[in-house]
Design an enzyme around this catalytic site. Structure first.
Site, PDB file in Angstrom:
ATOM      1  N   GLU A 135      70.633  45.018 -28.401  1.00 42.22           N
ATOM      2  CA  GLU A 135      69.420  45.455 -27.726  1.00 42.22           C
ATOM      3  C   GLU A 135      69.482  46.967 -27.519  1.00 42.22           C
ATOM      4  O   GLU A 135      69.212  47.723 -28.431  1.00 42.22           O
ATOM      5  CB  GLU A 135      69.191  44.639 -26.437  1.00 42.22           C
ATOM      6  CG  GLU A 135      68.889  43.176 -26.799  1.00 42.22           C
ATOM      7  CD  GLU A 135      68.456  42.302 -25.647  1.00 42.22           C
ATOM      8  OE1 GLU A 135      68.565  42.711 -24.467  1.00 42.22           O
ATOM      9  OE2 GLU A 135      67.983  41.171 -25.915  1.00 42.22           O
TER      10      GLU A 135
HETATM   11  C1  HEC Z   1      65.768  44.741 -28.237  1.00 36.71           C
HETATM   12  C2  HEC Z   1      64.882  43.911 -27.462  1.00 36.71           C
HETATM   13  C3  HEC Z   1      64.947  43.911 -25.958  1.00 36.71           C
HETATM   14  C4  HEC Z   1      65.158  44.947 -25.084  1.00 36.71           C
HETATM   15  C5  HEC Z   1      65.414  46.412 -25.393  1.00 36.71           C
HETATM   16  C6  HEC Z   1      65.045  44.394 -23.759  1.00 36.71           C
HETATM   17  N1  HEC Z   1      64.773  43.064 -23.839  1.00 36.71           N
HETATM   18 FE1  HEC Z   1      64.374  41.839 -22.292  1.00 36.71          FE
HETATM   19  N2  HEC Z   1      64.510  40.250 -23.532  1.00 36.71           N
HETATM   20  C7  HEC Z   1      64.628  40.303 -24.893  1.00 36.71           C
HETATM   21  C8  HEC Z   1      64.889  38.973 -25.415  1.00 36.71           C
HETATM   22  C9  HEC Z   1      65.075  38.604 -26.879  1.00 36.71           C
HETATM   23  C10 HEC Z   1      64.952  38.122 -24.291  1.00 36.71           C
HETATM   24  C11 HEC Z   1      65.257  36.620 -24.300  1.00 36.71           C
HETATM   25  C12 HEC Z   1      66.745  36.430 -24.468  1.00 36.71           C
HETATM   26  C13 HEC Z   1      67.199  35.021 -24.141  1.00 36.71           C
HETATM   27  O1  HEC Z   1      66.460  34.303 -23.471  1.00 36.71           O
HETATM   28  O2  HEC Z   1      68.307  34.660 -24.533  1.00 36.71           O
HETATM   29  C14 HEC Z   1      64.686  38.960 -23.123  1.00 36.71           C
HETATM   30  C15 HEC Z   1      64.554  38.480 -21.810  1.00 36.71           C
HETATM   31  C16 HEC Z   1      64.132  39.252 -20.741  1.00 36.71           C
HETATM   32  C17 HEC Z   1      63.718  38.744 -19.451  1.00 36.71           C
HETATM   33  C18 HEC Z   1      63.628  37.278 -19.055  1.00 36.71           C
HETATM   34  C19 HEC Z   1      62.214  36.782 -19.081  1.00 36.71           C
HETATM   35  C20 HEC Z   1      62.136  35.291 -19.097  1.00 36.71           C
HETATM   36  O3  HEC Z   1      61.020  34.760 -19.235  1.00 36.71           O
HETATM   37  O4  HEC Z   1      63.174  34.624 -19.005  1.00 36.71           O
HETATM   38  C21 HEC Z   1      63.380  39.827 -18.678  1.00 36.71           C
HETATM   39  C22 HEC Z   1      62.878  39.795 -17.250  1.00 36.71           C
HETATM   40  C23 HEC Z   1      63.643  40.996 -19.472  1.00 36.71           C
HETATM   41  N3  HEC Z   1      64.072  40.617 -20.728  1.00 36.71           N
HETATM   42  C24 HEC Z   1      63.530  42.314 -19.015  1.00 36.71           C
HETATM   43  C25 HEC Z   1      64.090  43.397 -19.706  1.00 36.71           C
HETATM   44  C26 HEC Z   1      64.448  44.675 -19.118  1.00 36.71           C
HETATM   45  C27 HEC Z   1      64.265  45.048 -17.665  1.00 36.71           C
HETATM   46  C28 HEC Z   1      64.944  45.445 -20.116  1.00 36.71           C
HETATM   47  C29 HEC Z   1      65.524  46.831 -20.049  1.00 36.71           C
HETATM   48  C30 HEC Z   1      66.556  47.085 -19.097  1.00 36.71           C
HETATM   49  C31 HEC Z   1      64.880  44.661 -21.329  1.00 36.71           C
HETATM   50  N4  HEC Z   1      64.405  43.418 -21.034  1.00 36.71           N
HETATM   51  C32 HEC Z   1      65.225  45.134 -22.590  1.00 36.71           C
HETATM   52  C33 HEC Z   1      64.513  41.452 -25.660  1.00 36.71           C
HETATM   53  C34 HEC Z   1      64.732  42.735 -25.161  1.00 36.71           C
END
Ligand code: HEC
Ligand code: HEC
Ligand code: HEC
Ligand code: HEC
Ligand SMILES: [Ca+2]
Ligand SMILES: [Ca+2]
Ligand SMILES: [Ca+2]
Ligand SMILES: [Mg+2]
Lengths: 344, 344
Positions: free
Chosen positions: A126
């Site tokens: 990520e």
């Molecule tokens: C490169 C892509 C990427 C980046 C950058 C990223 N995310 Fe995500 N995010 C995802 C993915 C893919 C998931 C789901 C992963 C899983 O469930 O295993 C996720 C899950 C989440 C969730 C959970 C939502 C749910 O419905 O369960 C939240 C809240 C979230 N991210 C916030 C953030 C925050 C705050 C940041 C930065 C600090 C961030 N993400 C950076 C791809 C990203």
């Protein structure tokens, strides 16, 4: 959870009037944990961090890259593109209304937004930072950040730490909520807010049984402060053809966290809020359209073949759950003068 | 261009008072070409397009990815990361005040912002779309775009075309200007806006000769409607050690466009506006700090070894050219309901 909600659904089916546990307007404010109260200053810091690509190794990836708050709060991709162009195996869920989830991630492996925000920064596919210390060092080198941390955490002697950073991000995320959809207006008494087809769809999701799992204001089950995840097996009814077509059994879901047999292919029930804006669907983003996602749910979770009319009605209903997003004024990122922190 | 400006500089050196062609406040409005007048509706459409990652092949790269208007209008990298994680050979310049340049790109190969905006969408290492038709087809499939094109180009029968898209982007870019810096305040008569060191730096850039090339309101030479580029050889004075250290002769600059011998290693003079926010420096982003960029300029362009004091004063002056950015409210991207346009 399934038991209670199926019970509620049966109750509800006997009379439309008592369906209030199934169908509820979204609260105007997100639940806030006692140990992380929301303040204007904390929200502002969190917003800046959410948009700052400098806390990624390459300097190009921010939270907003995968959770675009100008759109569905996601990246409209099956699987995201992160550090070095790498793809993960799961699809990015929306950040809109994530504040109403009792556990975070498809498999519920994180208990809250504060804990969740620690993950992506150091996730190698990520944002790819080597460690939280390295991420923090980046932030510390940007002189402009100091005053934001101090304002957000006035009681702390040295407020620039990871706990405060993730607390601020979580506080900002709790502003990313979308009450005021057609459905919410309808629930609050404006019976003209939904048309006949949309209302038909709303009745259908209850009568066919979707709301056994997707219920409550966020259609994802109970809200915080409840701590338990609303976990459900997916697929409930093995259908080798569909499961193979969409590769739905390879990822073992919650089992990958707990290693318990009964958690194989178990997932936290996701929200229906703004689901019309978050194609493609499911944990691996394998289903391209909302129509097909609804059809697959009918078949795999309820063992029913929904008719085309039913699918259309349900989709019309799901579209009433698209909410107005609060306008986002872009933060001006704290300045670093005359140099960069990013190596080529 | 060099001739005129050196002449101006010599004139100016004889008396501080007549330096007004060298030092000028930034106009409050950007020059606007007759065939693309700015309207509120056109700017709004352009802003949406500027922020929409869906016009990139992977759905993840927008103009703002490499020209972050929350920061220096660039990506703070030596070379950008575009489609498929590929890196180009040149560094992304700022979009802030690009409206004041007579030609676009380091080598001036594009005559204006309208023409420039065609490039990145189909550049295989930037946004990576196969063709403008494919890009346009994406836009056409997003129902919400229609009303923005219609509002921006009310006289056109079928306004959704590439010319209108790039015209809108250019109109938005012409709002990305930063008058009101300390320097501008000083030039408009507030003599307290700059401190003694900053004023010393201002005099130094003139007396040592920087302003032979970096002059006028944008410190990049004449403004549009002038059409000629302000081209200069870089390095002027071969210094094998520095040139090798920063790999400054490999890219042949304007020669790669014209194939004329005299254009080898010739570049358009870049702006000094917000230069403190756009590290690293030069066409290949090889120099990490503003101090070093100033020192290199002294040596390679003027054959002088600037003293540490001179460098500090000049950097202090360049910092007065950081302007207030107009606040950006994020556009809500036009909706596509229940499906995505991006293939995994
Ligand atoms: C490169 C892509 C990427 C980046 C950058 C990223 N995310 Fe995500 N995010 C995802 C993915 C893919 C998931 C789901 C992963 C899983 O469930 O295993 C996720 C899950 C989440 C969730 C959970 C939502 C749910 O419905 O369960 C939240 C809240 C979230 N991210 C916030 C953030 C925050 C705050 C940041 C930065 C600090 C961030 N993400 C950076 C791809 C990203
Ligand atoms: C027994 C529990 C259960 C029932 C019943 C159920 N769902 Fe689901 N639903 C889930 C779970 C769990 C997921 C997440 C599956 C995954 O992607 O791993 C989900 C996912 C979805 C998604 C995709 C969400 C996204 O963001 O990708 C939609 C849409 C959906 N359900 C609609 C429905 C509809 C419509 C019905 C009834 C026809 C229904 N569900 C019945 C548990 C259920
Ligand atoms: C992947 C990175 C990337 C993306 C995406 C990108 N650019 Fe650029 N941009 C660059 C680079 C690198 C240059 C310099 C190239 C050169 O001079 O040869 C540049 C040059 C420019 C310039 C010229 C500025 C100057 O000082 O000469 C403008 C204006 C500009 N881009 C606007 C845009 C717009 C509008 C978009 C979207 C339609 C866009 N860019 C997308 C990297 C990018
Ligand atoms: C003879 C013309 C000329 C003179 C004199 C000159 N410059 Fe430049 N300057 C240029 C050109 C051309 C470039 C672009 C070089 C490149 O990157 O290819 C440039 C680039 C720069 C940059 C980097 C801009 C960026 O965004 O990367 C800075 C800073 C700068 N000059 C400052 C100065 C200073 C300070 C002086 C005097 C000590 C000076 N220049 C003298 C022509 C000149
Ligand atoms: Ca999705
Ligand atoms: Ca021109
Ligand atoms: Ca630069
Ligand atoms: Mg919890």
């Amino acid at each position: 959870m399934m038991k209670t909600s199926i019970f509620l659904t049966f109750l509800a089916m006997s009379s439309w009037a008592i369906a209030q546990d199934t169908f509820m307007a979204l609260p105007d404010k997100a639940p806030v944990p006692k140990n992380n109260p929301m303040t204007k200053e904390k929200i502002e810091l969190g917003k800046i961090l959410f948009f700052d690509p400098r806390i990624s190794e390459s300097g190009t990836i921010s939270c907003n890259s995968c959770h675009n708050v100008m759109a569905g709060g996601d990246d409209a991709r099956a699987t995201s593109i992160g550090h070095g162009g790498q793809k993960g195996k799961r699809s990015a869920p929306t950040v809109w209304n994530s504040a109403f989830l009792t556990v975070q991630f498809w498999d519920g492996r994180s208990p809250d937004l504060e804990d969740q925000a620690r993950g992506p920064i150091t996730n190698p596919i990520e944002m790819g930072m080597k460690s939280h210390d390295v991420a923090l060092e980046r932030i510390r080198q940007i002189p402009g950040y100091k005053k934001y941390f101090e304002a957000a955490f006035p009681k702390d002697k040295s407020p620039m730490n990871i706990q405060n950073a993730v607390n601020a991000i979580a506080a900002y995320e709790r502003t990313l909520i979308t009450p005021g959809s057609k459905f919410d207006q309808y629930m609050k008494g404006n019976k003209k807010a939904m048309n006949a087809q949309e209302i038909r769809g709303m009745k259908t999701v209850e009568t066919v049984g979707c709301t056994a799992c997707h219920f409550g204001p966020n259609f994802s089950g109970p809200l915080p402060p409840e701590k338990e995840g609303n976990y459900q097996k997916f697929p409930q009814n093995p259908n080798p053809e569909i499961v193979k077509k969409y590769n739905l059994s390879e990822d073992l879901g919650r089992y990958e966290v707990t290693k318990k047999e009964e958690d194989k292919n178990v997932y936290r029930v996701p929200t229906w809020r703004n689901v019309a804006l978050t194609a493609p669907y499911f944990h691996n983003g394998s289903v391209k359209t909302l129509e097909e996602a609804v059809r697959v749910m009918g078949k795999l979770q309820l063992d029913v073949d929904l008719t085309s009319n039913q699918v259309e009605d349900i989709v019309a209903f799901l579209n009433t759950l698209t909410g107005p997003f609060p306008a986002q004024t872009m933060p001006r990122l704290p300045e670093l003068r005359g140099r960069t922190l990013v190596e080529d």
